[in-house]
Scaffold this motif. Structure first.
Motif, PDB file in Angstrom:
ATOM      1  N   GLY A  85       0.803  -1.219   0.000  1.00  0.00           N
ATOM      2  CA  GLY A  85       0.000   0.000   0.000  1.00  0.00           C
ATOM      3  C   GLY A  85       0.833   1.265   0.000  1.00  0.00           C
ATOM      4  N   TYR A  86       2.163   1.107   0.047  1.00  0.00           N
ATOM      5  CA  TYR A  86       3.115   2.224   0.019  1.00  0.00           C
ATOM      6  C   TYR A  86       2.852   3.250   1.124  1.00  0.00           C
ATOM      7  N   ILE A  87       2.487   2.767   2.313  1.00  0.00           N
ATOM      8  CA  ILE A  87       2.309   3.693   3.432  1.00  0.00           C
ATOM      9  C   ILE A  87       3.478   3.626   4.409  1.00  0.00           C
ATOM     10  N   THR A  88       4.340   2.635   4.278  1.00  0.00           N
ATOM     11  CA  THR A  88       5.507   2.528   5.160  1.00  0.00           C
ATOM     12  C   THR A  88       6.376   3.766   5.046  1.00  0.00           C
ATOM     13  N   ALA A  89       6.668   4.194   3.811  1.00  0.00           N
ATOM     14  CA  ALA A  89       7.518   5.360   3.586  1.00  0.00           C
ATOM     15  C   ALA A  89       6.882   6.627   4.155  1.00  0.00           C
ATOM     16  N   THR A  90       5.568   6.741   4.056  1.00  0.00           N
ATOM     17  CA  THR A  90       4.868   7.922   4.571  1.00  0.00           C
ATOM     18  C   THR A  90       4.988   8.012   6.084  1.00  0.00           C
ATOM     19  N   VAL A  91       4.854   6.881   6.753  1.00  0.00           N
ATOM     20  CA  VAL A  91       5.007   6.845   8.209  1.00  0.00           C
ATOM     21  C   VAL A  91       6.433   7.235   8.594  1.00  0.00           C
ATOM     22  N   LEU A  92       7.404   6.724   7.835  1.00  0.00           N
ATOM     23  CA  LEU A  92       8.797   7.071   8.096  1.00  0.00           C
ATOM     24  C   LEU A  92       9.043   8.557   7.879  1.00  0.00           C
ATOM     25  N   HIS A  93       8.441   9.111   6.847  1.00  0.00           N
ATOM     26  CA  HIS A  93       8.635  10.521   6.527  1.00  0.00           C
ATOM     27  C   HIS A  93       8.098  11.416   7.652  1.00  0.00           C
ATOM     28  N   ALA A  94       7.008  10.982   8.285  1.00  0.00           N
ATOM     29  CA  ALA A  94       6.463  11.736   9.416  1.00  0.00           C
ATOM     30  C   ALA A  94       7.496  11.821  10.538  1.00  0.00           C
ATOM     31  N   GLY A  95       8.199  10.717  10.755  1.00  0.00           N
ATOM     32  CA  GLY A  95       9.265  10.722  11.757  1.00  0.00           C
ATOM     33  C   GLY A  95      10.441  11.577  11.338  1.00  0.00           C
ATOM     34  N   GLU A  96      10.770  11.507  10.060  1.00  0.00           N
ATOM     35  CA  GLU A  96      11.903  12.283   9.536  1.00  0.00           C
ATOM     36  C   GLU A  96      11.691  13.780   9.739  1.00  0.00           C
ATOM     37  N   THR A  97      10.485  14.281   9.462  1.00  0.00           N
ATOM     38  CA  THR A  97      10.199  15.718   9.559  1.00  0.00           C
ATOM     39  C   THR A  97       9.966  16.173  11.002  1.00  0.00           C
ATOM     40  N   GLY A  98       9.596  15.249  11.867  1.00  0.00           N
ATOM     41  CA  GLY A  98       9.248  15.624  13.232  1.00  0.00           C
ATOM     42  C   GLY A  98      10.387  15.591  14.226  1.00  0.00           C
ATOM     43  N   LEU A  99      11.529  14.985  13.852  1.00  0.00           N
ATOM     44  CA  LEU A  99      12.620  14.799  14.819  1.00  0.00           C
ATOM     45  C   LEU A  99      13.847  15.669  14.547  1.00  0.00           C
ATOM     46  N   GLN A 100      13.728  16.622  13.634  1.00  0.00           N
ATOM     47  CA  GLN A 100      14.878  17.451  13.285  1.00  0.00           C
ATOM     48  C   GLN A 100      15.080  18.596  14.285  1.00  0.00           C
ATOM     49  N   ASN A 101      16.342  19.042  14.381  1.00  0.00           N
ATOM     50  CA  ASN A 101      16.723  20.233  15.147  1.00  0.00           C
ATOM     51  C   ASN A 101      16.310  20.183  16.621  1.00  0.00           C
ATOM     52  N   LEU A 102      16.494  19.053  17.264  1.00  0.00           N
ATOM     53  CA  LEU A 102      16.181  18.907  18.680  1.00  0.00           C
ATOM     54  C   LEU A 102      17.462  18.703  19.478  1.00  0.00           C
ATOM     55  N   SER A 103      17.438  18.968  20.804  1.00  0.00           N
ATOM     56  CA  SER A 103      18.595  18.703  21.661  1.00  0.00           C
ATOM     57  C   SER A 103      18.852  17.205  21.719  1.00  0.00           C
ATOM     58  N   ALA A 104      20.091  16.846  22.105  1.00  0.00           N
ATOM     59  CA  ALA A 104      20.486  15.436  22.094  1.00  0.00           C
ATOM     60  C   ALA A 104      19.574  14.568  22.950  1.00  0.00           C
ATOM     61  N   GLY A 105      19.298  15.007  24.195  1.00  0.00           N
ATOM     62  CA  GLY A 105      18.462  14.221  25.100  1.00  0.00           C
ATOM     63  C   GLY A 105      17.047  14.057  24.595  1.00  0.00           C
ATOM     64  N   VAL A 106      16.462  15.152  24.110  1.00  0.00           N
ATOM     65  CA  VAL A 106      15.087  15.102  23.595  1.00  0.00           C
ATOM     66  C   VAL A 106      15.037  14.250  22.331  1.00  0.00           C
TER      67      VAL A 106
END
Length: 501
Positions: A375-396
């Motif tokens: 269904g090609y939704i695996t990549a979409t779920v991964l992309h949500a993580g990719e865009t949501g975890l950028q530019n954060l402190s190391a611990g967070v």
């Protein structure tokens, strides 16, 4: 006359898994389809996500998913090798059980550990944890449950205790994988670092989580032994005693010479299996003794050809080789015990029959991954993580990465598949927050191991519970406190590690 209300009964593992396939298929109609560019090796390239035409999965796809889960597709590996291994394990155990060597051997074990049965728990859980940490021991544990359950029940514990030894032991080992080639190896290769990077912190984590798990299981086992009604599966106790033939096991018969030979071969089979799966050259590049021995053996005139020129060195085996091992050893046991050919065939086929349900559960569980990928939704779920975890402190960042991998591990229960699918994204993301790639790997492994203790999408979990006749809700009731404790301990451990760069 009033009709009695029907008591609600938990659906079977097959129904639960098939329902999850339907749910994921519905999500393919809702979640936008997408894909990443990949390398020649098939690894995802970070930052290359793009939307694509949707591929919603319909009724036919839902029913096709378990079939493809068994045989595989172009983008999803099938479970046929694991399922066949389980069937051959069943046949092997059927032949061994025909000799009654295990029955009388278990009787001897019960007598030997009478009064000190508690010692079995830390010893066995430590051994399974080492197996999980070094080579990702998982599906291989299926072979141990028909042995562990009778032993544990006979000394006053229950099937939950027996399942815990191998399932919790091996999966907390995987959780803190040190050199596991299918988790640490695949993930390290994906982000181009050595599997040895981060080895010391992971070894420390292994000691911590194994110690916590052993204490948890021993506390539960003590409660059950003092008061059997404290067992999560107390209502099945009498059935378990009857099915595993435990009532007179403390008496037992003395082992004959042929039975002792069978037990030695039985033990040797598992020693060879474990030795064959440990990646010796990955642990130390100079540990090439098995490679050299195999090369020497196969180059001996006549003898090399007789043994088989294509035999792989120990340390490089996988499911094809260990399945062959169990089949070959079942034949050797037939000759050593001087079993009739008809008795051997009957015992082997009967043993396979008992494990058919377990083999099919593994394939149905894989069907969930098939639907996601098709269904090609695996990549979409991964992309949500990719865009949501950028530019954060190391611990967070490291805690959120750990949390991100928990639902991802549910959706993709294969540790190597999850590593190959996501580490190419998550590893580079860590650099933006100053998190070392090896710690990202530790977070991924911790989440995957934690989820694989309880997820119904795991053939390891569902297979173990099927053998022990434990439904998944009872297992969750037993496990939730341990999972909560491990979740907090791992999160704190990751934050502490992120402070040391």
């Amino acid at each position: 006359m009033e009709k009695k209300a029907k008591k609600w009964q938990m659906p079977s593992a097959y129904t639960i898994l098939f329902f999850l396939i339907i749910v994921v298929a519905i999500l393919t109609w809702i979640i936008p389809a997408g894909e990443y560019a990949t390398t020649k090796a098939g690894n995802i390239i970070a930052g290359t996500y793009k939307a694509r035409a949707s591929s919603p999965q319909g009724i036919w796809d839902v029913f096709l998913a378990p079939i493809n889960g068994m045989v595989g597709t172009d983008i999803t590996e099938g479970s046929i090798s694991v399922s066949l291994f389980i069937l051959v394990i069943g046949g092997f155990l059927g032949v061994v059980n025909k000799t009654k060597a295990l029955d009388d051997g278990i009787s001897a074990t019960v007598r030997k550990y009478h009064g000190k049965e508690k010692a079995l728990i830390p010893i066995l859980m430590t051994l399974f944890a080492i197996g999980g940490s070094t080579y990702g021991m998982g599906e291989e544990t299926i072979a141990f449950y028909p042995i562990l359950i009778p032993v544990m029940i006979s000394v006053g514990y229950d099937s939950i205790t027996a399942i815990s030894l191998a399932l919790i032991g091996s999966q907390v080992g995987c959780l803190a994988s040190t050199v596991n080639p299918f988790a640490t190896g695949v993930a390290s290769q994906t982000i181009n670092i050595s599997p040895g990077d981060g080895l010391i912190p992971r070894f420390i984590l292994l000691i911590i989580v194994t110690g916590i798990s052993i204490a948890y299981v021993m506390h539960y086992a003590d409660k059950v032994k003092k008061d059997p009604s404290q067992s999560v599966v107390f209502e099945r106790r009498q059935k378990d005693l009857e099915e595993f033939n435990m009532e007179d096991r403390s008496v037992g018969e003395k082992l004959t010479k042929k039975q002792k030979s069978v037990l030695w071969l039985f033990a040797l089979t598992f020693v060879v299996m474990i030795t064959s799966l440990i990646p010796w050259t990955s642990l130390n590049s100079s540990w090439t003794f098995f490679d050299k021995f195999t090369k020497w053996l196969t180059n001996i005139p006549f003898l090399g050809a007789l043994v088989g020129k294509d035999i792989a060195p120990l340390g490089t085996w996988y499911f094809t080789e260990i399945t062959t091992l169990f089949f070959m050893m079942s034949v050797i046991i037939m000759f050593v015990f001087r079993m009739k050919e008809s008795d051997y065939i009957s015992a082997f086929m009967g043993g396979m029959t008992e494990f058919i349900s377990v083999a099919i559960i593994v394939a149905v569980a894989r069907g969930i991954q098939v639907i996601m990928n098709n269904g090609y939704i695996t990549a979409t779920v991964l992309h949500a993580g990719e865009t949501g975890l950028q530019n954060l402190s190391a611990g967070v960042f490291i805690v959120l990465t750990y949390i991100f991998y928990i639902p991802m591990s549910f959706l993709i229960p294969s540790t190597s598949g999850l590593a190959a699918a996501t580490m190419g994204i998550m590893g580079p993301l860590g650099k933006f927050s100053g998190v070392d790639g090896s710690l990202v790997i530790t977070a991924y492994q911790s989440a995957s191991g934690l989820v694989n203790l309880i997820t119904p999408t795991s053939g390891i979990v569902m297979g173990a519970l099927a053998i022990g006749h434990v439904d998944i809700v009872k297992w969750w009731k037993y496990m939730w406190k341990l999972v909560a404790i491990l979740f907090v301990v791992i999160a704190v451990f990751l934050v502490i590690c992120s402070m040391f760069k």
